[in-house]
Scaffold this active site. Sequence first.
Site, PDB file in Angstrom:
ATOM      1  N   ASN A  10      27.135  35.343  81.319  1.00 31.17           N
ATOM      2  CA  ASN A  10      27.321  34.463  80.156  1.00 31.17           C
ATOM      3  C   ASN A  10      27.149  35.334  78.919  1.00 31.17           C
ATOM      4  OD1 ASN A  10      27.153  32.575  78.117  1.00 31.17           O
ATOM      5  ND2 ASN A  10      25.214  31.665  78.816  1.00 31.17           N
ATOM      6  N   LYS A  12      27.604  34.597  75.890  1.00 35.98           N
ATOM      7  CA  LYS A  12      27.152  33.874  74.681  1.00 35.98           C
ATOM      8  C   LYS A  12      27.982  34.322  73.479  1.00 35.98           C
ATOM      9  CE  LYS A  12      22.727  33.262  76.921  1.00 35.98           C
ATOM     10  NZ  LYS A  12      21.286  33.096  76.827  1.00 35.98           N
ATOM     11  N   HIS A  93      24.718  24.138  78.891  1.00 40.21           N
ATOM     12  CA  HIS A  93      23.721  25.200  78.695  1.00 40.21           C
ATOM     13  C   HIS A  93      22.642  24.697  77.731  1.00 40.21           C
ATOM     14  CE1 HIS A  93      21.825  28.952  77.580  1.00 40.21           C
ATOM     15  NE2 HIS A  93      22.368  29.481  78.659  1.00 40.21           N
ATOM     16  N   GLU A  95      21.129  26.075  75.398  1.00 40.25           N
ATOM     17  CA  GLU A  95      21.322  26.426  73.980  1.00 40.25           C
ATOM     18  C   GLU A  95      22.239  25.418  73.309  1.00 40.25           C
ATOM     19  OE1 GLU A  95      22.404  30.547  74.534  1.00 40.25           O
ATOM     20  OE2 GLU A  95      20.348  30.982  75.149  1.00 40.25           O
ATOM     21  N   GLU A 163      18.160  26.840  84.991  1.00 35.97           N
ATOM     22  CA  GLU A 163      17.730  27.819  83.992  1.00 35.97           C
ATOM     23  C   GLU A 163      16.535  27.280  83.210  1.00 35.97           C
ATOM     24  OE1 GLU A 163      21.166  30.640  82.833  1.00 35.97           O
ATOM     25  OE2 GLU A 163      21.303  28.864  81.584  1.00 35.97           O
ATOM     26  N   GLY A 169      16.119  34.806  78.133  1.00 28.71           N
ATOM     27  CA  GLY A 169      16.000  35.851  77.118  1.00 28.71           C
ATOM     28  C   GLY A 169      14.581  36.294  76.832  1.00 28.71           C
ATOM     29  N   SER A 208      16.532  35.533  82.487  1.00 31.36           N
ATOM     30  CA  SER A 208      15.941  36.872  82.612  1.00 31.36           C
ATOM     31  C   SER A 208      16.207  37.534  83.967  1.00 31.36           C
ATOM     32  CB  SER A 208      14.431  36.829  82.316  1.00 31.36           C
ATOM     33  OG  SER A 208      14.220  36.471  80.959  1.00 31.36           O
TER      34      SER A 208
HETATM   35  P1  PGA Z   1      19.281  35.652  80.001  1.00 27.03           P
HETATM   36  O1  PGA Z   1      20.174  34.344  79.728  1.00 27.03           O
HETATM   37  O2  PGA Z   1      19.776  36.245  81.294  1.00 27.03           O
HETATM   38  O3  PGA Z   1      19.552  36.540  78.823  1.00 27.03           O
HETATM   39  O4  PGA Z   1      17.862  35.202  80.092  1.00 27.03           O
HETATM   40  C1  PGA Z   1      20.578  33.508  80.777  1.00 27.03           C
HETATM   41  C2  PGA Z   1      21.392  32.350  80.250  1.00 27.03           C
HETATM   42  O5  PGA Z   1      21.074  31.811  79.181  1.00 27.03           O
HETATM   43  O6  PGA Z   1      22.387  31.944  80.889  1.00 27.03           O
END
Ligand code: PGA
Length: 249
Positions: A10, A12, A93, A95, A163, A169, A208
């Site tokens: 992803n 982003k 997601h 976010e 997630e 992150g 992560s």
């Molecule tokens: P990350 O993000 O691997 O940077 O923790 C995962 C995600 O948000 O899909």
Amino acid sequence: MARRKLVVGNWKMHGIGSDLAEIRAIAEAAAANPGVDAGLCVPATLIERAVREVPGFPIGAQDVHFADKGAHTGCVCTAMLTDAGATMVIVGHSERREAQHESDEEVRQKAGAALDAGLLTILCVGESLAVRESGAAVETVVRQLGQSLPRDRDVSRLAIAYEPIWAIGTGKIPTTDDIAAMHSAIRHELLDAFGPAGESIRILYGGSVKASNAAEIFDVADVDGALVGGASLNAADFVPIIQAAALKG
Ligand code: PGA
């Protein structure tokens, strides 16, 4: 049941034309690991160029509107994604659930539209740190999933990504026991919702995931792959995760 592992990056809000070489490097490495399904969800502006750069390698989007067209400034619909060559999409997601205030109902409609369009649809769920610390993570995520799942549809192209918001992150991940408990609860909910078809839906872990922890995560029961953010941005970090999945395939 043996399910093929699925590892999706992803990107982003990262990625412009000069990053196509990275996409090519990732696609070439993925082709060398045919036992695992891999792909990248890139910004909408990059989809068509990425598809041209790496024909046959799955390229997806990170969101889609549920309507098939209309007065929705700034949004894209499934026909636009498939027209650009996308074969996958992420919906729900955290976010977007947080910053764009997407509700379970909206996510459910997006997932339904994406499945109807034949897209591999990665539906995300996950709990906040406060919910995890309160001890209500499993019941909260199962409820969120139940309300976000599209019903009465062919779910052969549906995948779920668990997630935990606090793991995205941050470099923190749940214990493997906690991941196992959550994925098992998600599997039960899928079987409840779809009967035997729920058995073949892949459940990804996200948050992560890195080369250093991927093998351990892929060993957990009912972990059928990963949704990877930061570590998917370049081949050097992402390819070892694809390789780790291939080894567990
Ligand atoms: P990350 O993000 O691997 O940077 O923790 C995962 C995600 O948000 O899909």
